[in-house]
Design a protein around this motif. Structure first.
Motif, PDB file in Angstrom:
ATOM      1  N   ALA A 101       0.328  -1.077  -0.064  1.00 17.40           N
ATOM      2  CA  ALA A 101      -0.134  -0.083  -0.057  1.00 17.40           C
ATOM      3  C   ALA A 101       0.960   1.666   0.199  1.00 17.40           C
ATOM      4  O   ALA A 101       1.529   1.417   0.296  1.00 17.40           O
ATOM      5  CB  ALA A 101      -0.748  -0.025   1.521  1.00 17.40           C
ATOM      6  N   GLY A 102       0.519   2.510  -0.801  1.00 19.37           N
ATOM      7  CA  GLY A 102       1.286   3.258  -1.008  1.00 19.37           C
ATOM      8  C   GLY A 102       2.974   3.225  -1.284  1.00 19.37           C
ATOM      9  O   GLY A 102       3.213   3.593  -1.263  1.00 19.37           O
ATOM     10  N   ARG A 103       3.220   2.163  -2.434  1.00 15.59           N
ATOM     11  CA  ARG A 103       4.594   1.684  -2.256  1.00 15.59           C
ATOM     12  C   ARG A 103       5.036   1.111  -3.958  1.00 15.59           C
ATOM     13  O   ARG A 103       3.134   0.787  -4.547  1.00 15.59           O
ATOM     14  CB  ARG A 103       4.610   0.697  -1.836  1.00 15.59           C
ATOM     15  CG  ARG A 103       5.398   0.746  -0.386  1.00 15.59           C
ATOM     16  CD  ARG A 103       6.482  -0.264   0.444  1.00 15.59           C
ATOM     17  NE  ARG A 103       6.057  -0.862   1.708  1.00 15.59           N
ATOM     18  CZ  ARG A 103       6.918   0.007   2.654  1.00 15.59           C
ATOM     19  NH1 ARG A 103       8.123   0.578   1.634  1.00 15.59           N
ATOM     20  NH2 ARG A 103       7.057  -0.261   3.567  1.00 15.59           N
ATOM     21  N   ARG A 104       5.904   1.372  -4.422  1.00 18.74           N
ATOM     22  CA  ARG A 104       6.526   1.319  -6.023  1.00 18.74           C
ATOM     23  C   ARG A 104       6.006  -0.399  -5.569  1.00 18.74           C
ATOM     24  O   ARG A 104       7.723  -0.887  -5.076  1.00 18.74           O
ATOM     25  CB  ARG A 104       7.362   2.151  -6.560  1.00 18.74           C
ATOM     26  CG  ARG A 104       6.857   3.584  -7.193  1.00 18.74           C
ATOM     27  CD  ARG A 104       8.155   3.986  -8.013  1.00 18.74           C
ATOM     28  NE  ARG A 104       7.786   3.415  -9.001  1.00 18.74           N
ATOM     29  CZ  ARG A 104       9.303   2.826  -9.177  1.00 18.74           C
ATOM     30  NH1 ARG A 104      10.539   3.040  -8.892  1.00 18.74           N
ATOM     31  NH2 ARG A 104       9.554   2.226 -10.497  1.00 18.74           N
ATOM     32  N   ALA A 105       6.294  -0.617  -6.611  1.00 13.94           N
ATOM     33  CA  ALA A 105       6.295  -2.677  -7.048  1.00 13.94           C
ATOM     34  C   ALA A 105       5.868  -2.938  -7.997  1.00 13.94           C
ATOM     35  O   ALA A 105       5.068  -2.655  -9.359  1.00 13.94           O
ATOM     36  CB  ALA A 105       5.168  -3.256  -6.101  1.00 13.94           C
ATOM     37  N   THR A 106       6.650  -4.534  -8.715  1.00 16.60           N
ATOM     38  CA  THR A 106       6.988  -4.597  -9.671  1.00 16.60           C
ATOM     39  C   THR A 106       6.517  -6.173  -9.675  1.00 16.60           C
ATOM     40  O   THR A 106       5.999  -6.866  -8.286  1.00 16.60           O
ATOM     41  CB  THR A 106       8.420  -4.554 -10.771  1.00 16.60           C
ATOM     42  OG1 THR A 106       7.877  -5.233 -11.944  1.00 16.60           O
ATOM     43  CG2 THR A 106       8.973  -5.376 -10.174  1.00 16.60           C
ATOM     44  N   THR A 107       6.350  -6.993 -10.744  1.00 21.44           N
ATOM     45  CA  THR A 107       6.271  -8.353 -10.895  1.00 21.44           C
ATOM     46  C   THR A 107       5.887  -8.386 -11.803  1.00 21.44           C
ATOM     47  O   THR A 107       6.573  -7.999 -13.674  1.00 21.44           O
ATOM     48  CB  THR A 107       4.657  -8.795 -10.489  1.00 21.44           C
ATOM     49  OG1 THR A 107       5.010 -10.165 -10.473  1.00 21.44           O
ATOM     50  CG2 THR A 107       3.491  -8.090 -10.827  1.00 21.44           C
ATOM     51  N   HIS A 108       6.005 -10.538 -12.887  1.00 19.68           N
ATOM     52  CA  HIS A 108       5.994 -10.088 -14.129  1.00 19.68           C
ATOM     53  C   HIS A 108       5.268  -8.900 -14.952  1.00 19.68           C
ATOM     54  O   HIS A 108       3.776  -9.737 -14.478  1.00 19.68           O
ATOM     55  CB  HIS A 108       5.839 -11.939 -14.029  1.00 19.68           C
ATOM     56  CG  HIS A 108       5.866 -12.362 -15.142  1.00 19.68           C
ATOM     57  ND1 HIS A 108       5.510 -11.753 -16.582  1.00 19.68           N
ATOM     58  CD2 HIS A 108       6.628 -13.117 -15.509  1.00 19.68           C
ATOM     59  CE1 HIS A 108       5.968 -13.002 -17.370  1.00 19.68           C
ATOM     60  NE2 HIS A 108       6.905 -14.201 -17.188  1.00 19.68           N
ATOM     61  N   TRP A 109       5.583  -9.552 -16.109  1.00 15.60           N
ATOM     62  CA  TRP A 109       4.629  -7.997 -16.818  1.00 15.60           C
ATOM     63  C   TRP A 109       3.510  -8.711 -17.312  1.00 15.60           C
ATOM     64  O   TRP A 109       2.546  -8.261 -17.330  1.00 15.60           O
ATOM     65  CB  TRP A 109       6.270  -7.469 -18.391  1.00 15.60           C
ATOM     66  CG  TRP A 109       6.313  -9.548 -18.896  1.00 15.60           C
ATOM     67  CD1 TRP A 109       7.547  -9.956 -19.124  1.00 15.60           C
ATOM     68  CD2 TRP A 109       5.799  -9.664 -19.989  1.00 15.60           C
ATOM     69  NE1 TRP A 109       7.294 -10.792 -19.729  1.00 15.60           N
ATOM     70  CE2 TRP A 109       5.918 -10.788 -20.508  1.00 15.60           C
ATOM     71  CE3 TRP A 109       4.343  -8.853 -20.627  1.00 15.60           C
ATOM     72  CZ2 TRP A 109       5.607 -11.386 -22.308  1.00 15.60           C
ATOM     73  CZ3 TRP A 109       3.602  -9.651 -21.860  1.00 15.60           C
ATOM     74  CH2 TRP A 109       4.615 -11.133 -22.433  1.00 15.60           C
ATOM     75  N   LEU A 110       3.522  -9.722 -17.143  1.00 18.87           N
ATOM     76  CA  LEU A 110       2.458 -10.820 -17.748  1.00 18.87           C
ATOM     77  C   LEU A 110       0.860 -10.819 -16.243  1.00 18.87           C
ATOM     78  O   LEU A 110       0.053 -10.431 -16.738  1.00 18.87           O
ATOM     79  CB  LEU A 110       1.734 -12.134 -17.676  1.00 18.87           C
ATOM     80  CG  LEU A 110       3.049 -12.899 -19.610  1.00 18.87           C
ATOM     81  CD1 LEU A 110       3.235 -14.031 -19.477  1.00 18.87           C
ATOM     82  CD2 LEU A 110       1.726 -11.864 -20.815  1.00 18.87           C
ATOM     83  N   ALA A 111       1.935 -10.090 -15.505  1.00 16.22           N
ATOM     84  CA  ALA A 111       0.498 -10.003 -13.956  1.00 16.22           C
ATOM     85  C   ALA A 111       0.301  -9.018 -13.999  1.00 16.22           C
ATOM     86  O   ALA A 111      -0.452  -8.485 -12.440  1.00 16.22           O
ATOM     87  CB  ALA A 111       1.458 -10.992 -12.529  1.00 16.22           C
ATOM     88  N   ALA A 112       1.117  -7.543 -14.087  1.00 13.61           N
ATOM     89  CA  ALA A 112       1.458  -6.587 -13.291  1.00 13.61           C
ATOM     90  C   ALA A 112       0.306  -5.561 -14.010  1.00 13.61           C
ATOM     91  O   ALA A 112      -0.536  -5.180 -12.749  1.00 13.61           O
ATOM     92  CB  ALA A 112       1.958  -5.783 -14.316  1.00 13.61           C
TER      93      ALA A 112
END
Length: 320
Positions: A120-131
């Motif tokens: 919450a309130g943070r920048r984050a990433t994940t697999h591009w297919l799931a973003a």
């Protein structure tokens, strides 16, 4: 020893666990103290089936994990979004996160961090297919599908599968310096320790392959000749199209405009030159087609969120 608790569940991605575990093990061989001890945990002890059929043993039940935990690492996998409804799993992740020195996820492990309220309130990433789905489910998280990993305070998230290795190398670099992280990368026969701001794709992968052969040949020409005149009028003439028609067709078939593709290709060339040569920045700018060090700096900061000089010092493949 720095205690790394790796959280697993049925259907997890094996490399999300094995890649970081091998990074920590290799780092432990190269530093006197403190090294790392990876502890595989799950809701209950016993066998945990990875996607693909390999089974690992969780030696620790999450509810039995007590302080201190140095790094809480939540792996991902195709089944991760289905496990957000496992209240025991999510609650234990939230409990351990409150006292862990840092929290990290690989790939779709970000879903479990988000469900626990940790993004919450943070920048984050994940697999591009799931973003896109992660962003839809958890609108309070600022999801960026491009970087291979992101650090926001004490929370780290990474892109899919092999990006977990880059994430683990970054954690080692934070603890023991970038020189050690590069040694570990070379020991694992990785090309280099990539910065988090680097995109999940190389330039050719970040644009779709055009249907038309002349446009595919033009892409190859752009990537091979970054210092040439690659203006839209010149590229249109090479394809025998009008400028307007060329721009429309190129964008339609690749998903990016000609100008944006050229900039990405030149930025990627500059990155490779910084990794593999000792050329001064003005020469890197010229040979990559970016022209001046000022343009090189601006483009590099935009694409990789790091200054070109800092990138070279931290991620050049050859040890200084």
């Amino acid at each position: 020893m720095r205690r790394v608790v790796a959280v697993t569940f049925d259907g997890f991605q094996l490399l999300d666990l094995a890649g970081p575990a091998d990074v920590f093990a290799a780092a432990s061989l190269l530093v006197p103290e403190p090294g790392y001890r990876v502890e595989v945990a799950s809701v209950r002890t016993g066998p945990v089936a990875a996607h693909g059929g390999v089974t690992v043993t969780a030696g620790t039940a999450l509810r039995d994990v007590e302080e201190p935990v140095d790094t809480l690492l939540v792996v991902g996998g195709l089944s991760a979004p289905d496990h957000v409804g496992d209240r025991d799993l999510v609650e234990q992740i939230g409990r351990l996160a409150r006292t862990a020195r840092r929290i990290a996820s690989v790939c779709t492990g970000a879903y479990l961090l988000a469900e626990a309220g940790l993004l919450a309130g943070r920048r984050a990433t994940t697999h591009w297919l799931a973003a896109a789905e992660l962003s839809r489910r958890y609108p309070d998280a600022e999801v960026d599908a491009d970087p291979i990993y992101i650090r926001d305070g004490d929370v780290w998230t990474s892109a899919g599968v092999t990006a977990g290795i880059d994430l683990a190398l970054a954690l080692v670099a934070e603890d023991h310096g970038h020189a050690l992280a590069r040694k570990v990368a070379r020991g694992l026969v990785m090309y280099l320790h990539r910065p988090g701001g680097q995109g999940q794709f190389s330039t050719p992968m970040r644009a779709a392959a055009p249907r038309d052969e002349p446009l595919r040949e033009l892409q190859a020409f752009i990537d091979a000749n970054p210092a040439d005149d690659l203006s839209v009028p010149t590229l249109a003439r090479r394809t025998g199209m009008s400028e307007r028609h060329f721009s429309r067709v190129f964008t339609e078939q690749t998903g990016v405009s000609p100008g944006r593709y050229v900039e990405r290709s030149r930025a990627d060339t500059a990155r490779r030159l910084l990794e593999t040569t000792a050329h001064p920045l003005d020469r890197v700018a010229r040979e990559s087609g970016l022209g001046t060090p000022e343009t090189l700096y601006r483009v590099f900061r935009w694409h990789w969120r790091i200054a070109p000089g800092d990138y070279r010092r931290r991620f050049q493949a050859k040890e200084n």
